[in-house]
Design an enzyme around this catalytic site. Sequence first.
Site, PDB file in Angstrom:
ATOM      1  N   LYS A  53      18.348  16.926  -0.227  1.00  0.00           N
ATOM      2  CA  LYS A  53      17.788  16.535   1.072  1.00  0.00           C
ATOM      3  C   LYS A  53      18.886  16.479   2.140  1.00  0.00           C
ATOM      4  CE  LYS A  53      13.930  14.171  -1.160  1.00  0.00           C
ATOM      5  NZ  LYS A  53      13.217  12.943  -1.533  1.00  0.00           N
ATOM      6  N   GLN A  97      14.265   6.617  -1.232  1.00  0.00           N
ATOM      7  CA  GLN A  97      14.037   7.405  -2.443  1.00  0.00           C
ATOM      8  C   GLN A  97      13.471   6.515  -3.554  1.00  0.00           C
ATOM      9  OE1 GLN A  97      14.364  10.744  -2.617  1.00  0.00           O
ATOM     10  NE2 GLN A  97      13.735  10.823  -4.743  1.00  0.00           N
ATOM     11  N   ASP A 120       8.169  10.168   4.756  1.00  0.00           N
ATOM     12  CA  ASP A 120       7.527  10.392   3.458  1.00  0.00           C
ATOM     13  C   ASP A 120       6.012  10.238   3.560  1.00  0.00           C
ATOM     14  OD1 ASP A 120       8.989  11.156   1.193  1.00  0.00           O
ATOM     15  OD2 ASP A 120       9.966   9.203   1.062  1.00  0.00           O
TER      16      ASP A 120
END
Length: 314
Positions: A53, A97, A120
């Site tokens: 990422k 995460q 997200d």
Amino acid sequence: MPATILDGNKIASEIRAEAAAAVKAMSAAGLPPGLAVILAGHNPASEVYVRGKVKACEETGIYSEKHTPSTDITTDELLALVTELNRRDEIDGILVQLPLPPQVDSKKVLLAVDPAKDVDGFHPMNVGFLSTQRPGLVPCTPAGIIEMLERSGIKIAGKDAVVIGRSDIVGKPIAMLLLNANATVTVCHSKTRDLAGVCRRADILVAAIGRAGMVTRDFVRAGATVIDVGMNRVSEAAEFKRLFADNPKREETFRLRGAVLVGDVHPEVAEVAGAITPVPGGVGPLTIAMLMSNTIKAAKMRRGGIGSGLARPA
Ligand code: GUN
């Protein structure tokens, strides 16, 4: 006829090139978009994902910073970090995460992320926007699957779509996106009766279960589009043989590395499907590409560029 292989790397690089062009324009106008990634602890898979990422941000021109609190971080400490990132204007996207260390209340942390920075799409407000067809931020993997279908010319409206798996990250949001695109959607899970029979009705079958090669030929109607979200590490010889009885290339990888990456879909499905995503190189690359485009979308929404309930007042 063998299935068309849906090349995730190719589609992801198209999306990333578009993202880089958008970032260039935004940077020229003042500020590049900014993404903060929080990686708590030392989950090896998460470390690999986060590295990918951050690298993608560098290649796209997005400003990024990585926060790596230790494994023993408390919920309150993580909440303080999120609050600080919410407050900073140059940060447009915040990604926590998952999984978080077991002592952390993940739901509480995800709820603390400013919905306007929730790249997200996990915040309940964005989940609600998706289910009520309002503009908002959509989870990256499901958004990538829709991009892949659209860019491959696979029509969704009017089709029977079956999703195996009901996770908050993939199963539920992809079901909602397919429904919003006018598919007739069935969501299956561990208690579904006659799973193979239900799956055989699908024109579009999405497998997001997390079990190597579980979707076998008998799950798939001839000509169906099969999207494999699974990413499973197989290191046991008998399991490897069940999946790749006659594949010298994979045998070589298995011999050299002691393991291979396998999706939820058995390789034999490529003999009956009309189109299929490979693993690796299918859905995976799209997740990161969509994170880039979500970060740009968040930045534009926050700067008032596109209409949304999330846009800040000027
Ligand atoms: N862990 C596994 N997949 C994901 C994802 O898409 N986002 C985050 N934040 N964590 C994950």
